[in-house]
Design an enzyme around this catalytic site. Sequence first.
Site, short mmCIF file in Angstrom:
data_model
loop_
_atom_site.label_atom_id
_atom_site.label_comp_id
_atom_site.label_asym_id
_atom_site.label_seq_id
_atom_site.Cartn_x
_atom_site.Cartn_y
_atom_site.Cartn_z
N CYS A 64 -132.68 -69.11 48.94
CA CYS A 64 -133.54 -69.80 47.98
C CYS A 64 -133.86 -71.21 48.47
CB CYS A 64 -132.84 -69.90 46.62
SG CYS A 64 -132.73 -68.35 45.74
N GLU A 66 -133.79 -74.00 46.84
CA GLU A 66 -132.83 -75.02 46.40
C GLU A 66 -131.61 -75.07 47.33
OE1 GLU A 66 -134.30 -72.59 44.69
OE2 GLU A 66 -134.01 -72.83 42.53
#
Length: 178
Positions: A64, A66
């Site tokens: 991901c 993040e």
Amino acid sequence: MSRKIALATLDAADRELVEMAGDESRHAYAPYSGFAVGAAVRTRSGKTYTAANLENASYGLAICAEVAAIAAANAAGDFEVESIAIAGHKFKLPQDSTQVVTPCGRCRQVIFEAAQVSETNVRVFSCNGDLSEIVESTISELLPAAFGPANFGIDAAWLKMRETLHAAVTKLRANRSR
Ligand code: THU
């Protein structure tokens, strides 16, 4: 409680972070989902780190945005995370940029760990693709009653342990050059 906010009402630094996340979605490698996510992290030093999602033919290995952005901050030796912005959109036809992207469960856990190190209730800006919808939250709102370093009784231990790590690496380097 999470709050809906407009881009124009953010202060300059937060606005920049949110815009960086939106722009960063350009770097997504997402041939499988057709869904692009950009993330931008700001640390106590004021520096920012960006990353996009990185997929794999073995679907479950997707990284991901993040997680990649937080890893980039850590790789720069700048792990005192204060804020993170996330923006995502479906670019595969039919495109859709209307949905706000909040961090997935694994990302919340990773943000929580960073929050323990920086001793900051990290602010999270979750955005849709064109940044017309922004929701501001804190990591403790997104992941209440979290499992973390306190469960091991090592809340603030890392800062001391990191000094030990740095001293060990310095020693290894000195031994190497002899
Ligand atoms: N994705 C992120 O990058 N962050 C999130 O918090 C949600 C999901 C990515 C993973 C995958 O590449 C794509 O979005 C679709 O799930």
